[in-house]
Design an enzyme around this catalytic site. Structure first.
Site, PDB file in Angstrom:
ATOM      1  N   ASN A   3     -81.794  30.882  73.111  1.00 35.61           N
ATOM      2  CA  ASN A   3     -80.800  29.901  72.686  1.00 35.61           C
ATOM      3  C   ASN A   3     -79.425  30.415  73.086  1.00 35.61           C
ATOM      4  O   ASN A   3     -78.883  31.321  72.464  1.00 35.61           O
ATOM      5  CB  ASN A   3     -80.875  29.703  71.168  1.00 35.61           C
ATOM      6  CG  ASN A   3     -79.804  28.766  70.647  1.00 35.61           C
ATOM      7  OD1 ASN A   3     -79.181  28.025  71.412  1.00 35.61           O
ATOM      8  ND2 ASN A   3     -79.569  28.800  69.341  1.00 35.61           N
TER       9      ASN A   3
ATOM     10  N   LYS B 284     -76.609  28.930  72.853  1.00 33.72           N
ATOM     11  CA  LYS B 284     -75.539  28.417  72.003  1.00 33.72           C
ATOM     12  C   LYS B 284     -74.380  27.907  72.885  1.00 33.72           C
ATOM     13  O   LYS B 284     -74.627  27.373  73.971  1.00 33.72           O
ATOM     14  CB  LYS B 284     -75.110  29.482  71.001  1.00 33.72           C
ATOM     15  CG  LYS B 284     -76.302  30.025  70.200  1.00 33.72           C
ATOM     16  CD  LYS B 284     -75.910  30.919  69.052  1.00 33.72           C
ATOM     17  CE  LYS B 284     -77.153  31.402  68.330  1.00 33.72           C
ATOM     18  NZ  LYS B 284     -76.827  32.189  67.117  1.00 33.72           N
TER      19      LYS B 284
ATOM     20  N   HIS C  72     -81.213  24.042  63.576  1.00 42.44           N
ATOM     21  CA  HIS C  72     -80.732  25.425  63.630  1.00 42.44           C
ATOM     22  C   HIS C  72     -79.754  25.667  62.479  1.00 42.44           C
ATOM     23  O   HIS C  72     -79.015  24.768  62.069  1.00 42.44           O
ATOM     24  CB  HIS C  72     -80.050  25.699  64.974  1.00 42.44           C
ATOM     25  CG  HIS C  72     -79.766  27.142  65.223  1.00 42.44           C
ATOM     26  ND1 HIS C  72     -78.669  27.781  64.690  1.00 42.44           N
ATOM     27  CD2 HIS C  72     -80.452  28.084  65.928  1.00 42.44           C
ATOM     28  CE1 HIS C  72     -78.684  29.050  65.069  1.00 42.44           C
ATOM     29  NE2 HIS C  72     -79.751  29.258  65.808  1.00 42.44           N
TER      30      HIS C  72
ATOM     31  N   GLU D  57     -76.975  26.983  62.297  1.00 38.09           N
ATOM     32  CA  GLU D  57     -75.575  26.666  62.593  1.00 38.09           C
ATOM     33  C   GLU D  57     -75.318  25.169  62.503  1.00 38.09           C
ATOM     34  O   GLU D  57     -74.233  24.742  62.084  1.00 38.09           O
ATOM     35  CB  GLU D  57     -75.208  27.210  63.975  1.00 38.09           C
ATOM     36  CG  GLU D  57     -75.171  28.735  63.992  1.00 38.09           C
ATOM     37  CD  GLU D  57     -75.298  29.332  65.384  1.00 38.09           C
ATOM     38  OE1 GLU D  57     -75.341  30.563  65.461  1.00 38.09           O
ATOM     39  OE2 GLU D  57     -75.377  28.576  66.366  1.00 38.09           O
TER      40      GLU D  57
ATOM     41  N   GLU E 276     -85.825  31.554  60.821  1.00 40.38           N
ATOM     42  CA  GLU E 276     -84.602  32.322  61.028  1.00 40.38           C
ATOM     43  C   GLU E 276     -83.966  32.641  59.681  1.00 40.38           C
ATOM     44  O   GLU E 276     -83.312  31.785  59.087  1.00 40.38           O
ATOM     45  CB  GLU E 276     -83.612  31.579  61.940  1.00 40.38           C
ATOM     46  CG  GLU E 276     -83.451  30.094  61.658  1.00 40.38           C
ATOM     47  CD  GLU E 276     -82.265  29.489  62.413  1.00 40.38           C
ATOM     48  OE1 GLU E 276     -81.741  30.129  63.333  1.00 40.38           O
ATOM     49  OE2 GLU E 276     -81.870  28.373  62.049  1.00 40.38           O
TER      50      GLU E 276
ATOM     51  N   GLY F 135     -77.148  37.635  63.488  1.00 44.70           N
ATOM     52  CA  GLY F 135     -75.875  38.206  63.895  1.00 44.70           C
ATOM     53  C   GLY F 135     -75.445  39.413  63.092  1.00 44.70           C
ATOM     54  O   GLY F 135     -74.389  39.991  63.353  1.00 44.70           O
TER      55      GLY F 135
ATOM     56  N   SER G 258     -81.498  38.486  64.790  1.00 47.23           N
ATOM     57  CA  SER G 258     -81.199  39.830  65.305  1.00 47.23           C
ATOM     58  C   SER G 258     -82.396  40.436  66.036  1.00 47.23           C
ATOM     59  O   SER G 258     -82.748  41.598  65.835  1.00 47.23           O
ATOM     60  CB  SER G 258     -80.732  40.751  64.169  1.00 47.23           C
ATOM     61  OG  SER G 258     -79.506  40.307  63.633  1.00 47.23           O
TER      62      SER G 258
END
Length: 262
Positions: A12, A14, A104, A106, A174, A180, A220
């Site tokens: 991904n 992004k 996702h 985000e 996730e 991150g 991660s």
């Protein structure tokens, strides 16, 4: 029972890389895997570029017969119409996109996409023969309040409302608290949740669907920890973010089977 699921490593990107950078990255990644004598049929690889890169990457994959799948990072809940800035599943299908990321973390956080929106997008993906990569996961607050797996299980139950026993889907767990952070969930933690997600698929879509559906881990993921995750029975691949933008790192993740002890 006993179905062999081909591992899937998904990148991904992004909101990174313009279309020229995207083409360069795919070319370099393809050559790095060829140089490493990677067996393309042992692991499926799919890249998820920004919308503006899709046509360039699709043209390259087709012209050079590069065995990577192409996916999009999102899609609209609508087919067409007065929805400025939206991209429909029909458009993506015409570009030979095989899959699309939905839900996702985000999108859920920054665009306020709730479970109902995610479910509507899954329905659109299936309508246009796109494989939805359904993302589910919990924040650290969710984990503390509800415990492991409760939130992702509820998210997946809602997302599968339009799916049938024959639908092709991918599920990506996730843990938001790990994304991150540099601190991944342990393989044991990830396996526990992924197993419960497979149980949801079994309950909603049946045993055959549960056996063939790939469940990915994302959070991660690195070349140094991917092999440990892939040893777990209910983890069939990874959804990789930042690591997919670095050719050497992503190539090493894809070649996890070459790592010692696998």
């Amino acid at each position: 029972m006993g179905v062999t699921r081909t591992p899937l490593i998904a990148g991904n990107w992004k909101m990174n890389l313009d279309h020229l950078q995207a083409v360069a990255l795919v070319q370099k990644l393809h050559w790095s895997l060829k140089d490493a004598a990677h067996e393309a049929d042992s692991v499926d690889v799919t890249v998820f570029p920004p919308f503006t890169d899709l046509r360039s990457v699709q043209t390259l994959l087709d012209a050079d017969k590069i065995p990577f799948g192409l996916g999009a990072q999102d899609l609209s809940t609508h087919d067409s119409g007065a929805y400025t800035g939206e991209i429909s599943g029909e458009f993506l299908a015409k570009l030979n996109c095989g899959s699309v990321i939905i839900g996702h973390s985000e999108r859920r956080e920054y665009h306020a996409e709730d479970d109902a929106v995610v479910a509507a997008k899954v329905a659109q993906a299936l309508k246009h023969a796109l494989v939805p990569v359904i993302c589910v996961g919990e924040t650290s607050e969710d984990l503390e309040k509800f415990g492991a797996s409760a939130v992702p299980v509820a998210q997946l139950e809602k997302a599968l409302e339009s799916a049938s026993a024959t639908s092709e889907i991918v599920v990506a767990y996730e843990p938001v608290w790990a994304i991150g952070s540099g601190q991944a969930a342990t393989p044991e933690q990830a396996q526990e949740v992924c197993q419960k997600l497979r149980d949801v698929i079994r309950e909603k879509l049946g045993e055959d669907a549960a056996e063939r559906t790939r469940v990915l881990y994302g959070g991660s993921v690195k070349s140094g920890n991917i092999a440990a995750f892939m040893r777990e029975p209910d983890i069939d691949g990874a959804l990789v973010g930042g690591g997919s933008l670095k050719v050497d790192e992503f190539s090493a993740i894809i070649r996890y089977q070459k790592h010692v002890g696998v």
